[in-house]
Design a protein around this motif. Structure first.
Motif, mmCIF file in Angstrom:
data_model
loop_
_atom_site.group_PDB
_atom_site.id
_atom_site.type_symbol
_atom_site.label_atom_id
_atom_site.label_comp_id
_atom_site.label_asym_id
_atom_site.label_seq_id
_atom_site.Cartn_x
_atom_site.Cartn_y
_atom_site.Cartn_z
ATOM 1 N N VAL A 38 91.087 58.256 28.810
ATOM 2 C CA VAL A 38 90.665 57.386 27.714
ATOM 3 C C VAL A 38 90.266 58.270 26.536
ATOM 4 N N GLU A 42 89.874 53.753 22.012
ATOM 5 C CA GLU A 42 89.673 53.139 23.336
ATOM 6 C C GLU A 42 88.457 53.749 24.042
ATOM 7 N N ARG A 43 88.258 55.050 23.901
ATOM 8 C CA ARG A 43 87.077 55.686 24.483
ATOM 9 C C ARG A 43 85.810 55.176 23.808
ATOM 10 N N LEU A 46 85.155 51.634 25.049
ATOM 11 C CA LEU A 46 84.614 51.675 26.405
ATOM 12 C C LEU A 46 83.145 52.093 26.387
ATOM 13 N N ARG A 49 81.002 49.210 25.295
ATOM 14 C CA ARG A 49 80.881 48.196 26.352
ATOM 15 C C ARG A 49 79.943 48.662 27.461
#
Length: 159
Positions: A38, A42-43, A46, A49
């Motif tokens: 990732v 996207e990292r 993440l 989240r």
């Protein structure tokens, strides 16, 4: 303290590290591992989240225990915490927040590589995971890439 440069890691370096890892031996060559890489937005997504889930559910990134730990292990952990707390306080951070949110943010590393094993495999295959990590980290080219292992236990519900 753990910190990483925000510089992007070249794809070739990531592929080289993964090539080292998949050369590891495993029981009857099952190679039960899967890698998820990732990077970039996207990292970042993440991390956001995971931090949100941590704040809402107060789920620690620690591995947890199934029974009380031996006293020498808890003593070693207590010494580490005693040594870290003043340094983290100097940075203006709360210890628990730094450890848990730092873990959820991969301590700022620009790449996160998850080494996973399917639940269909026996816990005995966890040894293969350890061997895979040891194989990839023991090679000089792995260290030249500037990577570091973070032993995180990120057990989260599927979202």
């Amino acid at each position: 303290m753990r910190a990483f440069k925000p510089d992007p890691v070249p794809r070739e370096k990531i592929e080289e590290l993964l090539k080292l890892a998949v050369q590891a031996p495993s029981a009857i060559n099952l190679q039960p591992w899967e890698f998820t890489v990732v990077v970039g937005e996207e990292r970042e997504r993440l991390s956001r989240r995971l931090i949100k889930a941590y704040k809402e559910k107060r789920i620690s990134c620690g591995p947890g225990n199934v029974k009380p730990l031996p006293s020498y292990v808890t003593a070693r952990g207590a010494r580490s915490i005693d040594e870290m707390k003043p340094l983290i306080a100097e940075m203006g951070s709360d210890f628990d927040r730094y450890i848990n949110e730092g873990s959820c943010n991969f301590y700022g590393a620009p790449v996160a590589i998850f080494l996973c094993i399917d639940a269909a495999f026996s816990k005995a295959n966890f040894v293969d995971i350890g061997i895979t990590l040891a194989t990839s980290c023991s090679r000089p080219t792995a260290w030249a890439s500037g990577h570091a292992l973070l032993g995180l236990s990120l057990v989260r519900g599927r979202e």
